[in-house]
Design an enzyme around this catalytic site. Sequence first.
Site: not given
Length: 332
Positions: A16, A110, A137, A139, A141, A192, A255-257
């Site tokens: 990011w 975040k 927001g 986004s 990477a 989130k 998304s890593r999460n």
Amino acid sequence: MEPFKHPIAILGAGSWGTALALVLARKGQKVRLWSYESDHVDEMQAEGVNNRYLPNYPFPETLKAYCDLKASLEGVTDILIVVPSFAFHEVITRMKPLIDAKTRIAWGTKGLAKGSRLLHEVVATELGQVPMAVISGPSLATEVAANLPTAVSLTSNNSQFSKDLIERLHGQRFRVYKNDDMIGVELCGSVKNILAIATGISDGLKLGSNARAALITRGLTEMGRLVSVFGGKQETLTGLAGLGDLVLTCTDNQSRNRRFGLALGEGVDKKEAQQTIGQAIEGLYNTDQVHALAQKHAIEMPLTFQVHRILHEDLDPQQAVQELLERSPKAE
């Protein structure tokens, strides 16, 4: 002040941080990208690309990698911090003796800092009421680096800094919308990631699309409760930093999460899942911080509490889901 005349330092050379560095450098701005890992910096300097975390996107000539924090901040007014939330306080502490009264601090991090503190509280405690701003927001990477259309929120305590930073970042493919709710933006960005782990677990357990939609929607309700208690604005929940980022993080496998949650739902050990992903998983750290905040203020956040039990009390994911399904019915 014409912001483009001054270099900007980006502290944190993950995917990011590098993507934001590319956005700025492609507009002709001088960008100093700092990493604490000397071998990583050596690689970036030699190869002209961040092959560890964001390969295939060469650095423009105006983007330079630094390992020396003092050198990266010399002559810089604007600093953009993009490190994992657990490292945020340490970075602020390290840069404190290296900055002056003109410094302005922004971050794309975040999450919450140690002690469940909002990041702007950490900055204010360590540096006083400096001009500060938050970028948040939906986004990813890789999509930002690929110059695919992206929209983010920017909130600041200083109107001139907000104007300058928007001018630095905004373009046809990277749109920046002004927001006036720093508390709401920061809290949405923290929660989130937890909900992305929850939806990942659900999908890993093959519970279906209905369950995923329910988790996102009820998760937004939890997010709203937290934002309300701390004085954030409900409008933020339906904006880019709220619903926008929540939907993206919960549904896209970049998304890593979400990927971490998927692995847990499929029965992969927590440590193995972390190692496979290879970068910071904010939700893993922030579940603990948000859980503590919710407990302290008696905020009802059942999804967050169950994710916390899975991550920190070794609750079986299937059992966690069963307990949620057995909760008494109530008004939406």
